[in-house]
Design a protein around this motif. Structure first.
Motif, short mmCIF file in Angstrom:
data_model
loop_
_atom_site.label_atom_id
_atom_site.label_comp_id
_atom_site.label_asym_id
_atom_site.label_seq_id
_atom_site.Cartn_x
_atom_site.Cartn_y
_atom_site.Cartn_z
N SER A 1 4.23 9.77 15.34
CA SER A 1 5.47 10.47 15.02
C SER A 1 5.19 11.82 14.38
CB SER A 1 6.33 9.62 14.10
OG SER A 1 6.66 8.38 14.71
N ALA A 2 4.06 11.95 13.65
CA ALA A 2 3.73 13.21 12.97
C ALA A 2 3.39 14.32 13.95
CB ALA A 2 2.56 12.97 12.02
N GLY B 1 5.25 15.34 16.30
CA GLY B 1 6.47 16.03 16.73
C GLY B 1 7.63 15.73 15.82
N ASP B 2 8.82 15.98 16.32
CA ASP B 2 10.03 15.78 15.52
C ASP B 2 10.70 14.43 15.80
OD1 ASP B 2 9.72 18.34 14.45
OD2 ASP B 2 10.84 19.27 16.11
N VAL B 3 10.14 13.63 16.72
CA VAL B 3 10.73 12.35 17.10
C VAL B 3 9.88 11.22 16.54
CG1 VAL B 3 11.43 10.86 19.02
CG2 VAL B 3 11.67 13.35 19.22
N GLN B 4 10.54 10.22 16.00
CA GLN B 4 9.82 9.04 15.52
C GLN B 4 9.56 8.08 16.67
OE1 GLN B 4 12.33 7.65 12.23
NE2 GLN B 4 10.76 8.41 10.81
N HIS C 1 3.49 6.17 12.31
CA HIS C 1 3.60 7.46 11.62
C HIS C 1 2.62 8.49 12.16
CE1 HIS C 1 6.46 5.83 8.74
NE2 HIS C 1 5.67 4.76 8.61
#
Length: 293
Positions: A68-69, A71-74, A65
């Protein structure tokens, strides 16, 4: 005869000068155990390898997380697949190895044993499983294995020329052979062929006394095998020099050829050079580099 504890002390001294060796194994198929070094492949383990975009089927618990935070991709945090490599040693214990041309030089046997054990120390410290070729001492980890190896290396073989042990080769393992390789070349051919058939890659360290390279003998000379099974007397030893050196060159060329076919590395080591130079070559060769010797 050098004691196991004295042999271990000498090997520890050599090994202490080099960083821990992590043998870079080829793809392991057979005896794969969870160990302590990464194989640069995603899987079980504790060490971080890489981030990758999340895919369908990935568990939510795999999502990182924090990454992933940003940007917009996990993103998924992948760990390295960790395995312990089995490394098998064969150190020639034959009588021919107990030769030294000068009291100021170590015998080939003592140099080979120290190098073999120092190499084992580095490998075990790096998390590898180390043992002997054959069935007497299977690969294991831990300090107790070092003492077992020292004890085995301290035993002399009664044969003039001991053939390489090729039984119980673990598929896709690594191997180290240290010898003067003065005996029957067919025994070496058989060992390397069987190793290659099982996907075993390794290194061969050809260990010689400087007199065996120079052939400094002249006049009346009696040549006798260390084991006492062979003897040859000549009045003009210098007349044999050219033929001997030709045969030695042919033996080196054959060993290089066999190693090339089997995917092994060939190295040449002399007992009048430092043990550290031989250990450094073994380290580089096992670590995947094209070591020069």
């Amino acid at each position: 005869m050098i004691t196991p504890l004295a042999l271990r002390e000498k090997a520890e001294t050599q090994a202490a000068r080099l960083p821990a060796l992590l043998a870079r194994a080829e793809h392991l198929a057979g005896a794969v155990l969870l160990g302590d070094h990464g194989r640069r492949r995603a899987g079980l383990g504790d060490d971080f390898w890489q981030y990758r975009p999340a895919q369908i089927g990935d568990s939510r618990r795999m999502i990182d997380h924090r990454r992933s935070a940003m940007g917009d991709v996990q993103f998924v945090r992948e760990r390295e697949w960790q395995i312990a490599q089995s490394v098998m040693l064969w150190v020639d214990q034959g009588a021919s190895m107990r030769f030294a041309s000068s009291d100021n030089l170590t015998t080939k046997a003592e140099r080979a044993r120290v190098l073999g054990l120092a190499c084992a120390i580095l490998l075990i410290r790096g998390g590898e499983r180390v043992g002997l070729t054959g069935t007497q001492l299977p690969p294991r980890r831990g300090s107790a294995q070092i003492l077992r190896l020292a004890e085995m290396f301290s035993q002399d073989d009664t044969q003039d020329y001991a053939p390489p042990e090729h039984r119980a080769m673990i598929p896709h393992a690594r191997a180290v052979f240290v010898s003067d390789f003065m005996g029957d070349i067919e025994a070496v051919r058989t060992a390397l062929t069987k190793a290659a058939d099982r996907g075993v890659r390794g290194v061969l360290l050809h260990t010689l006394d400087p007199a065996e390279e120079a052939f400094p003998f002249r006049g009346r000379t009696v040549f006798e095998s260390i084991g006492g099974t062979m003897e040859h007397e000549t009045l003009k030893a210098s007349d044999l020099k050219e033929r001997y050196l030709d045969r030695l060159a042919a033996r080196k060329a054959e060993l290089r050829h066999l190693c090339a076919i089997a995917g092994w590395q060939y190295g040449l080591h002399h007992t009048d050079t430092s043990a550290q130079s031989g250990l450094l070559w073994l380290w580089r060769a096992l670590d995947g580099g094209r070591a020069r010797a």
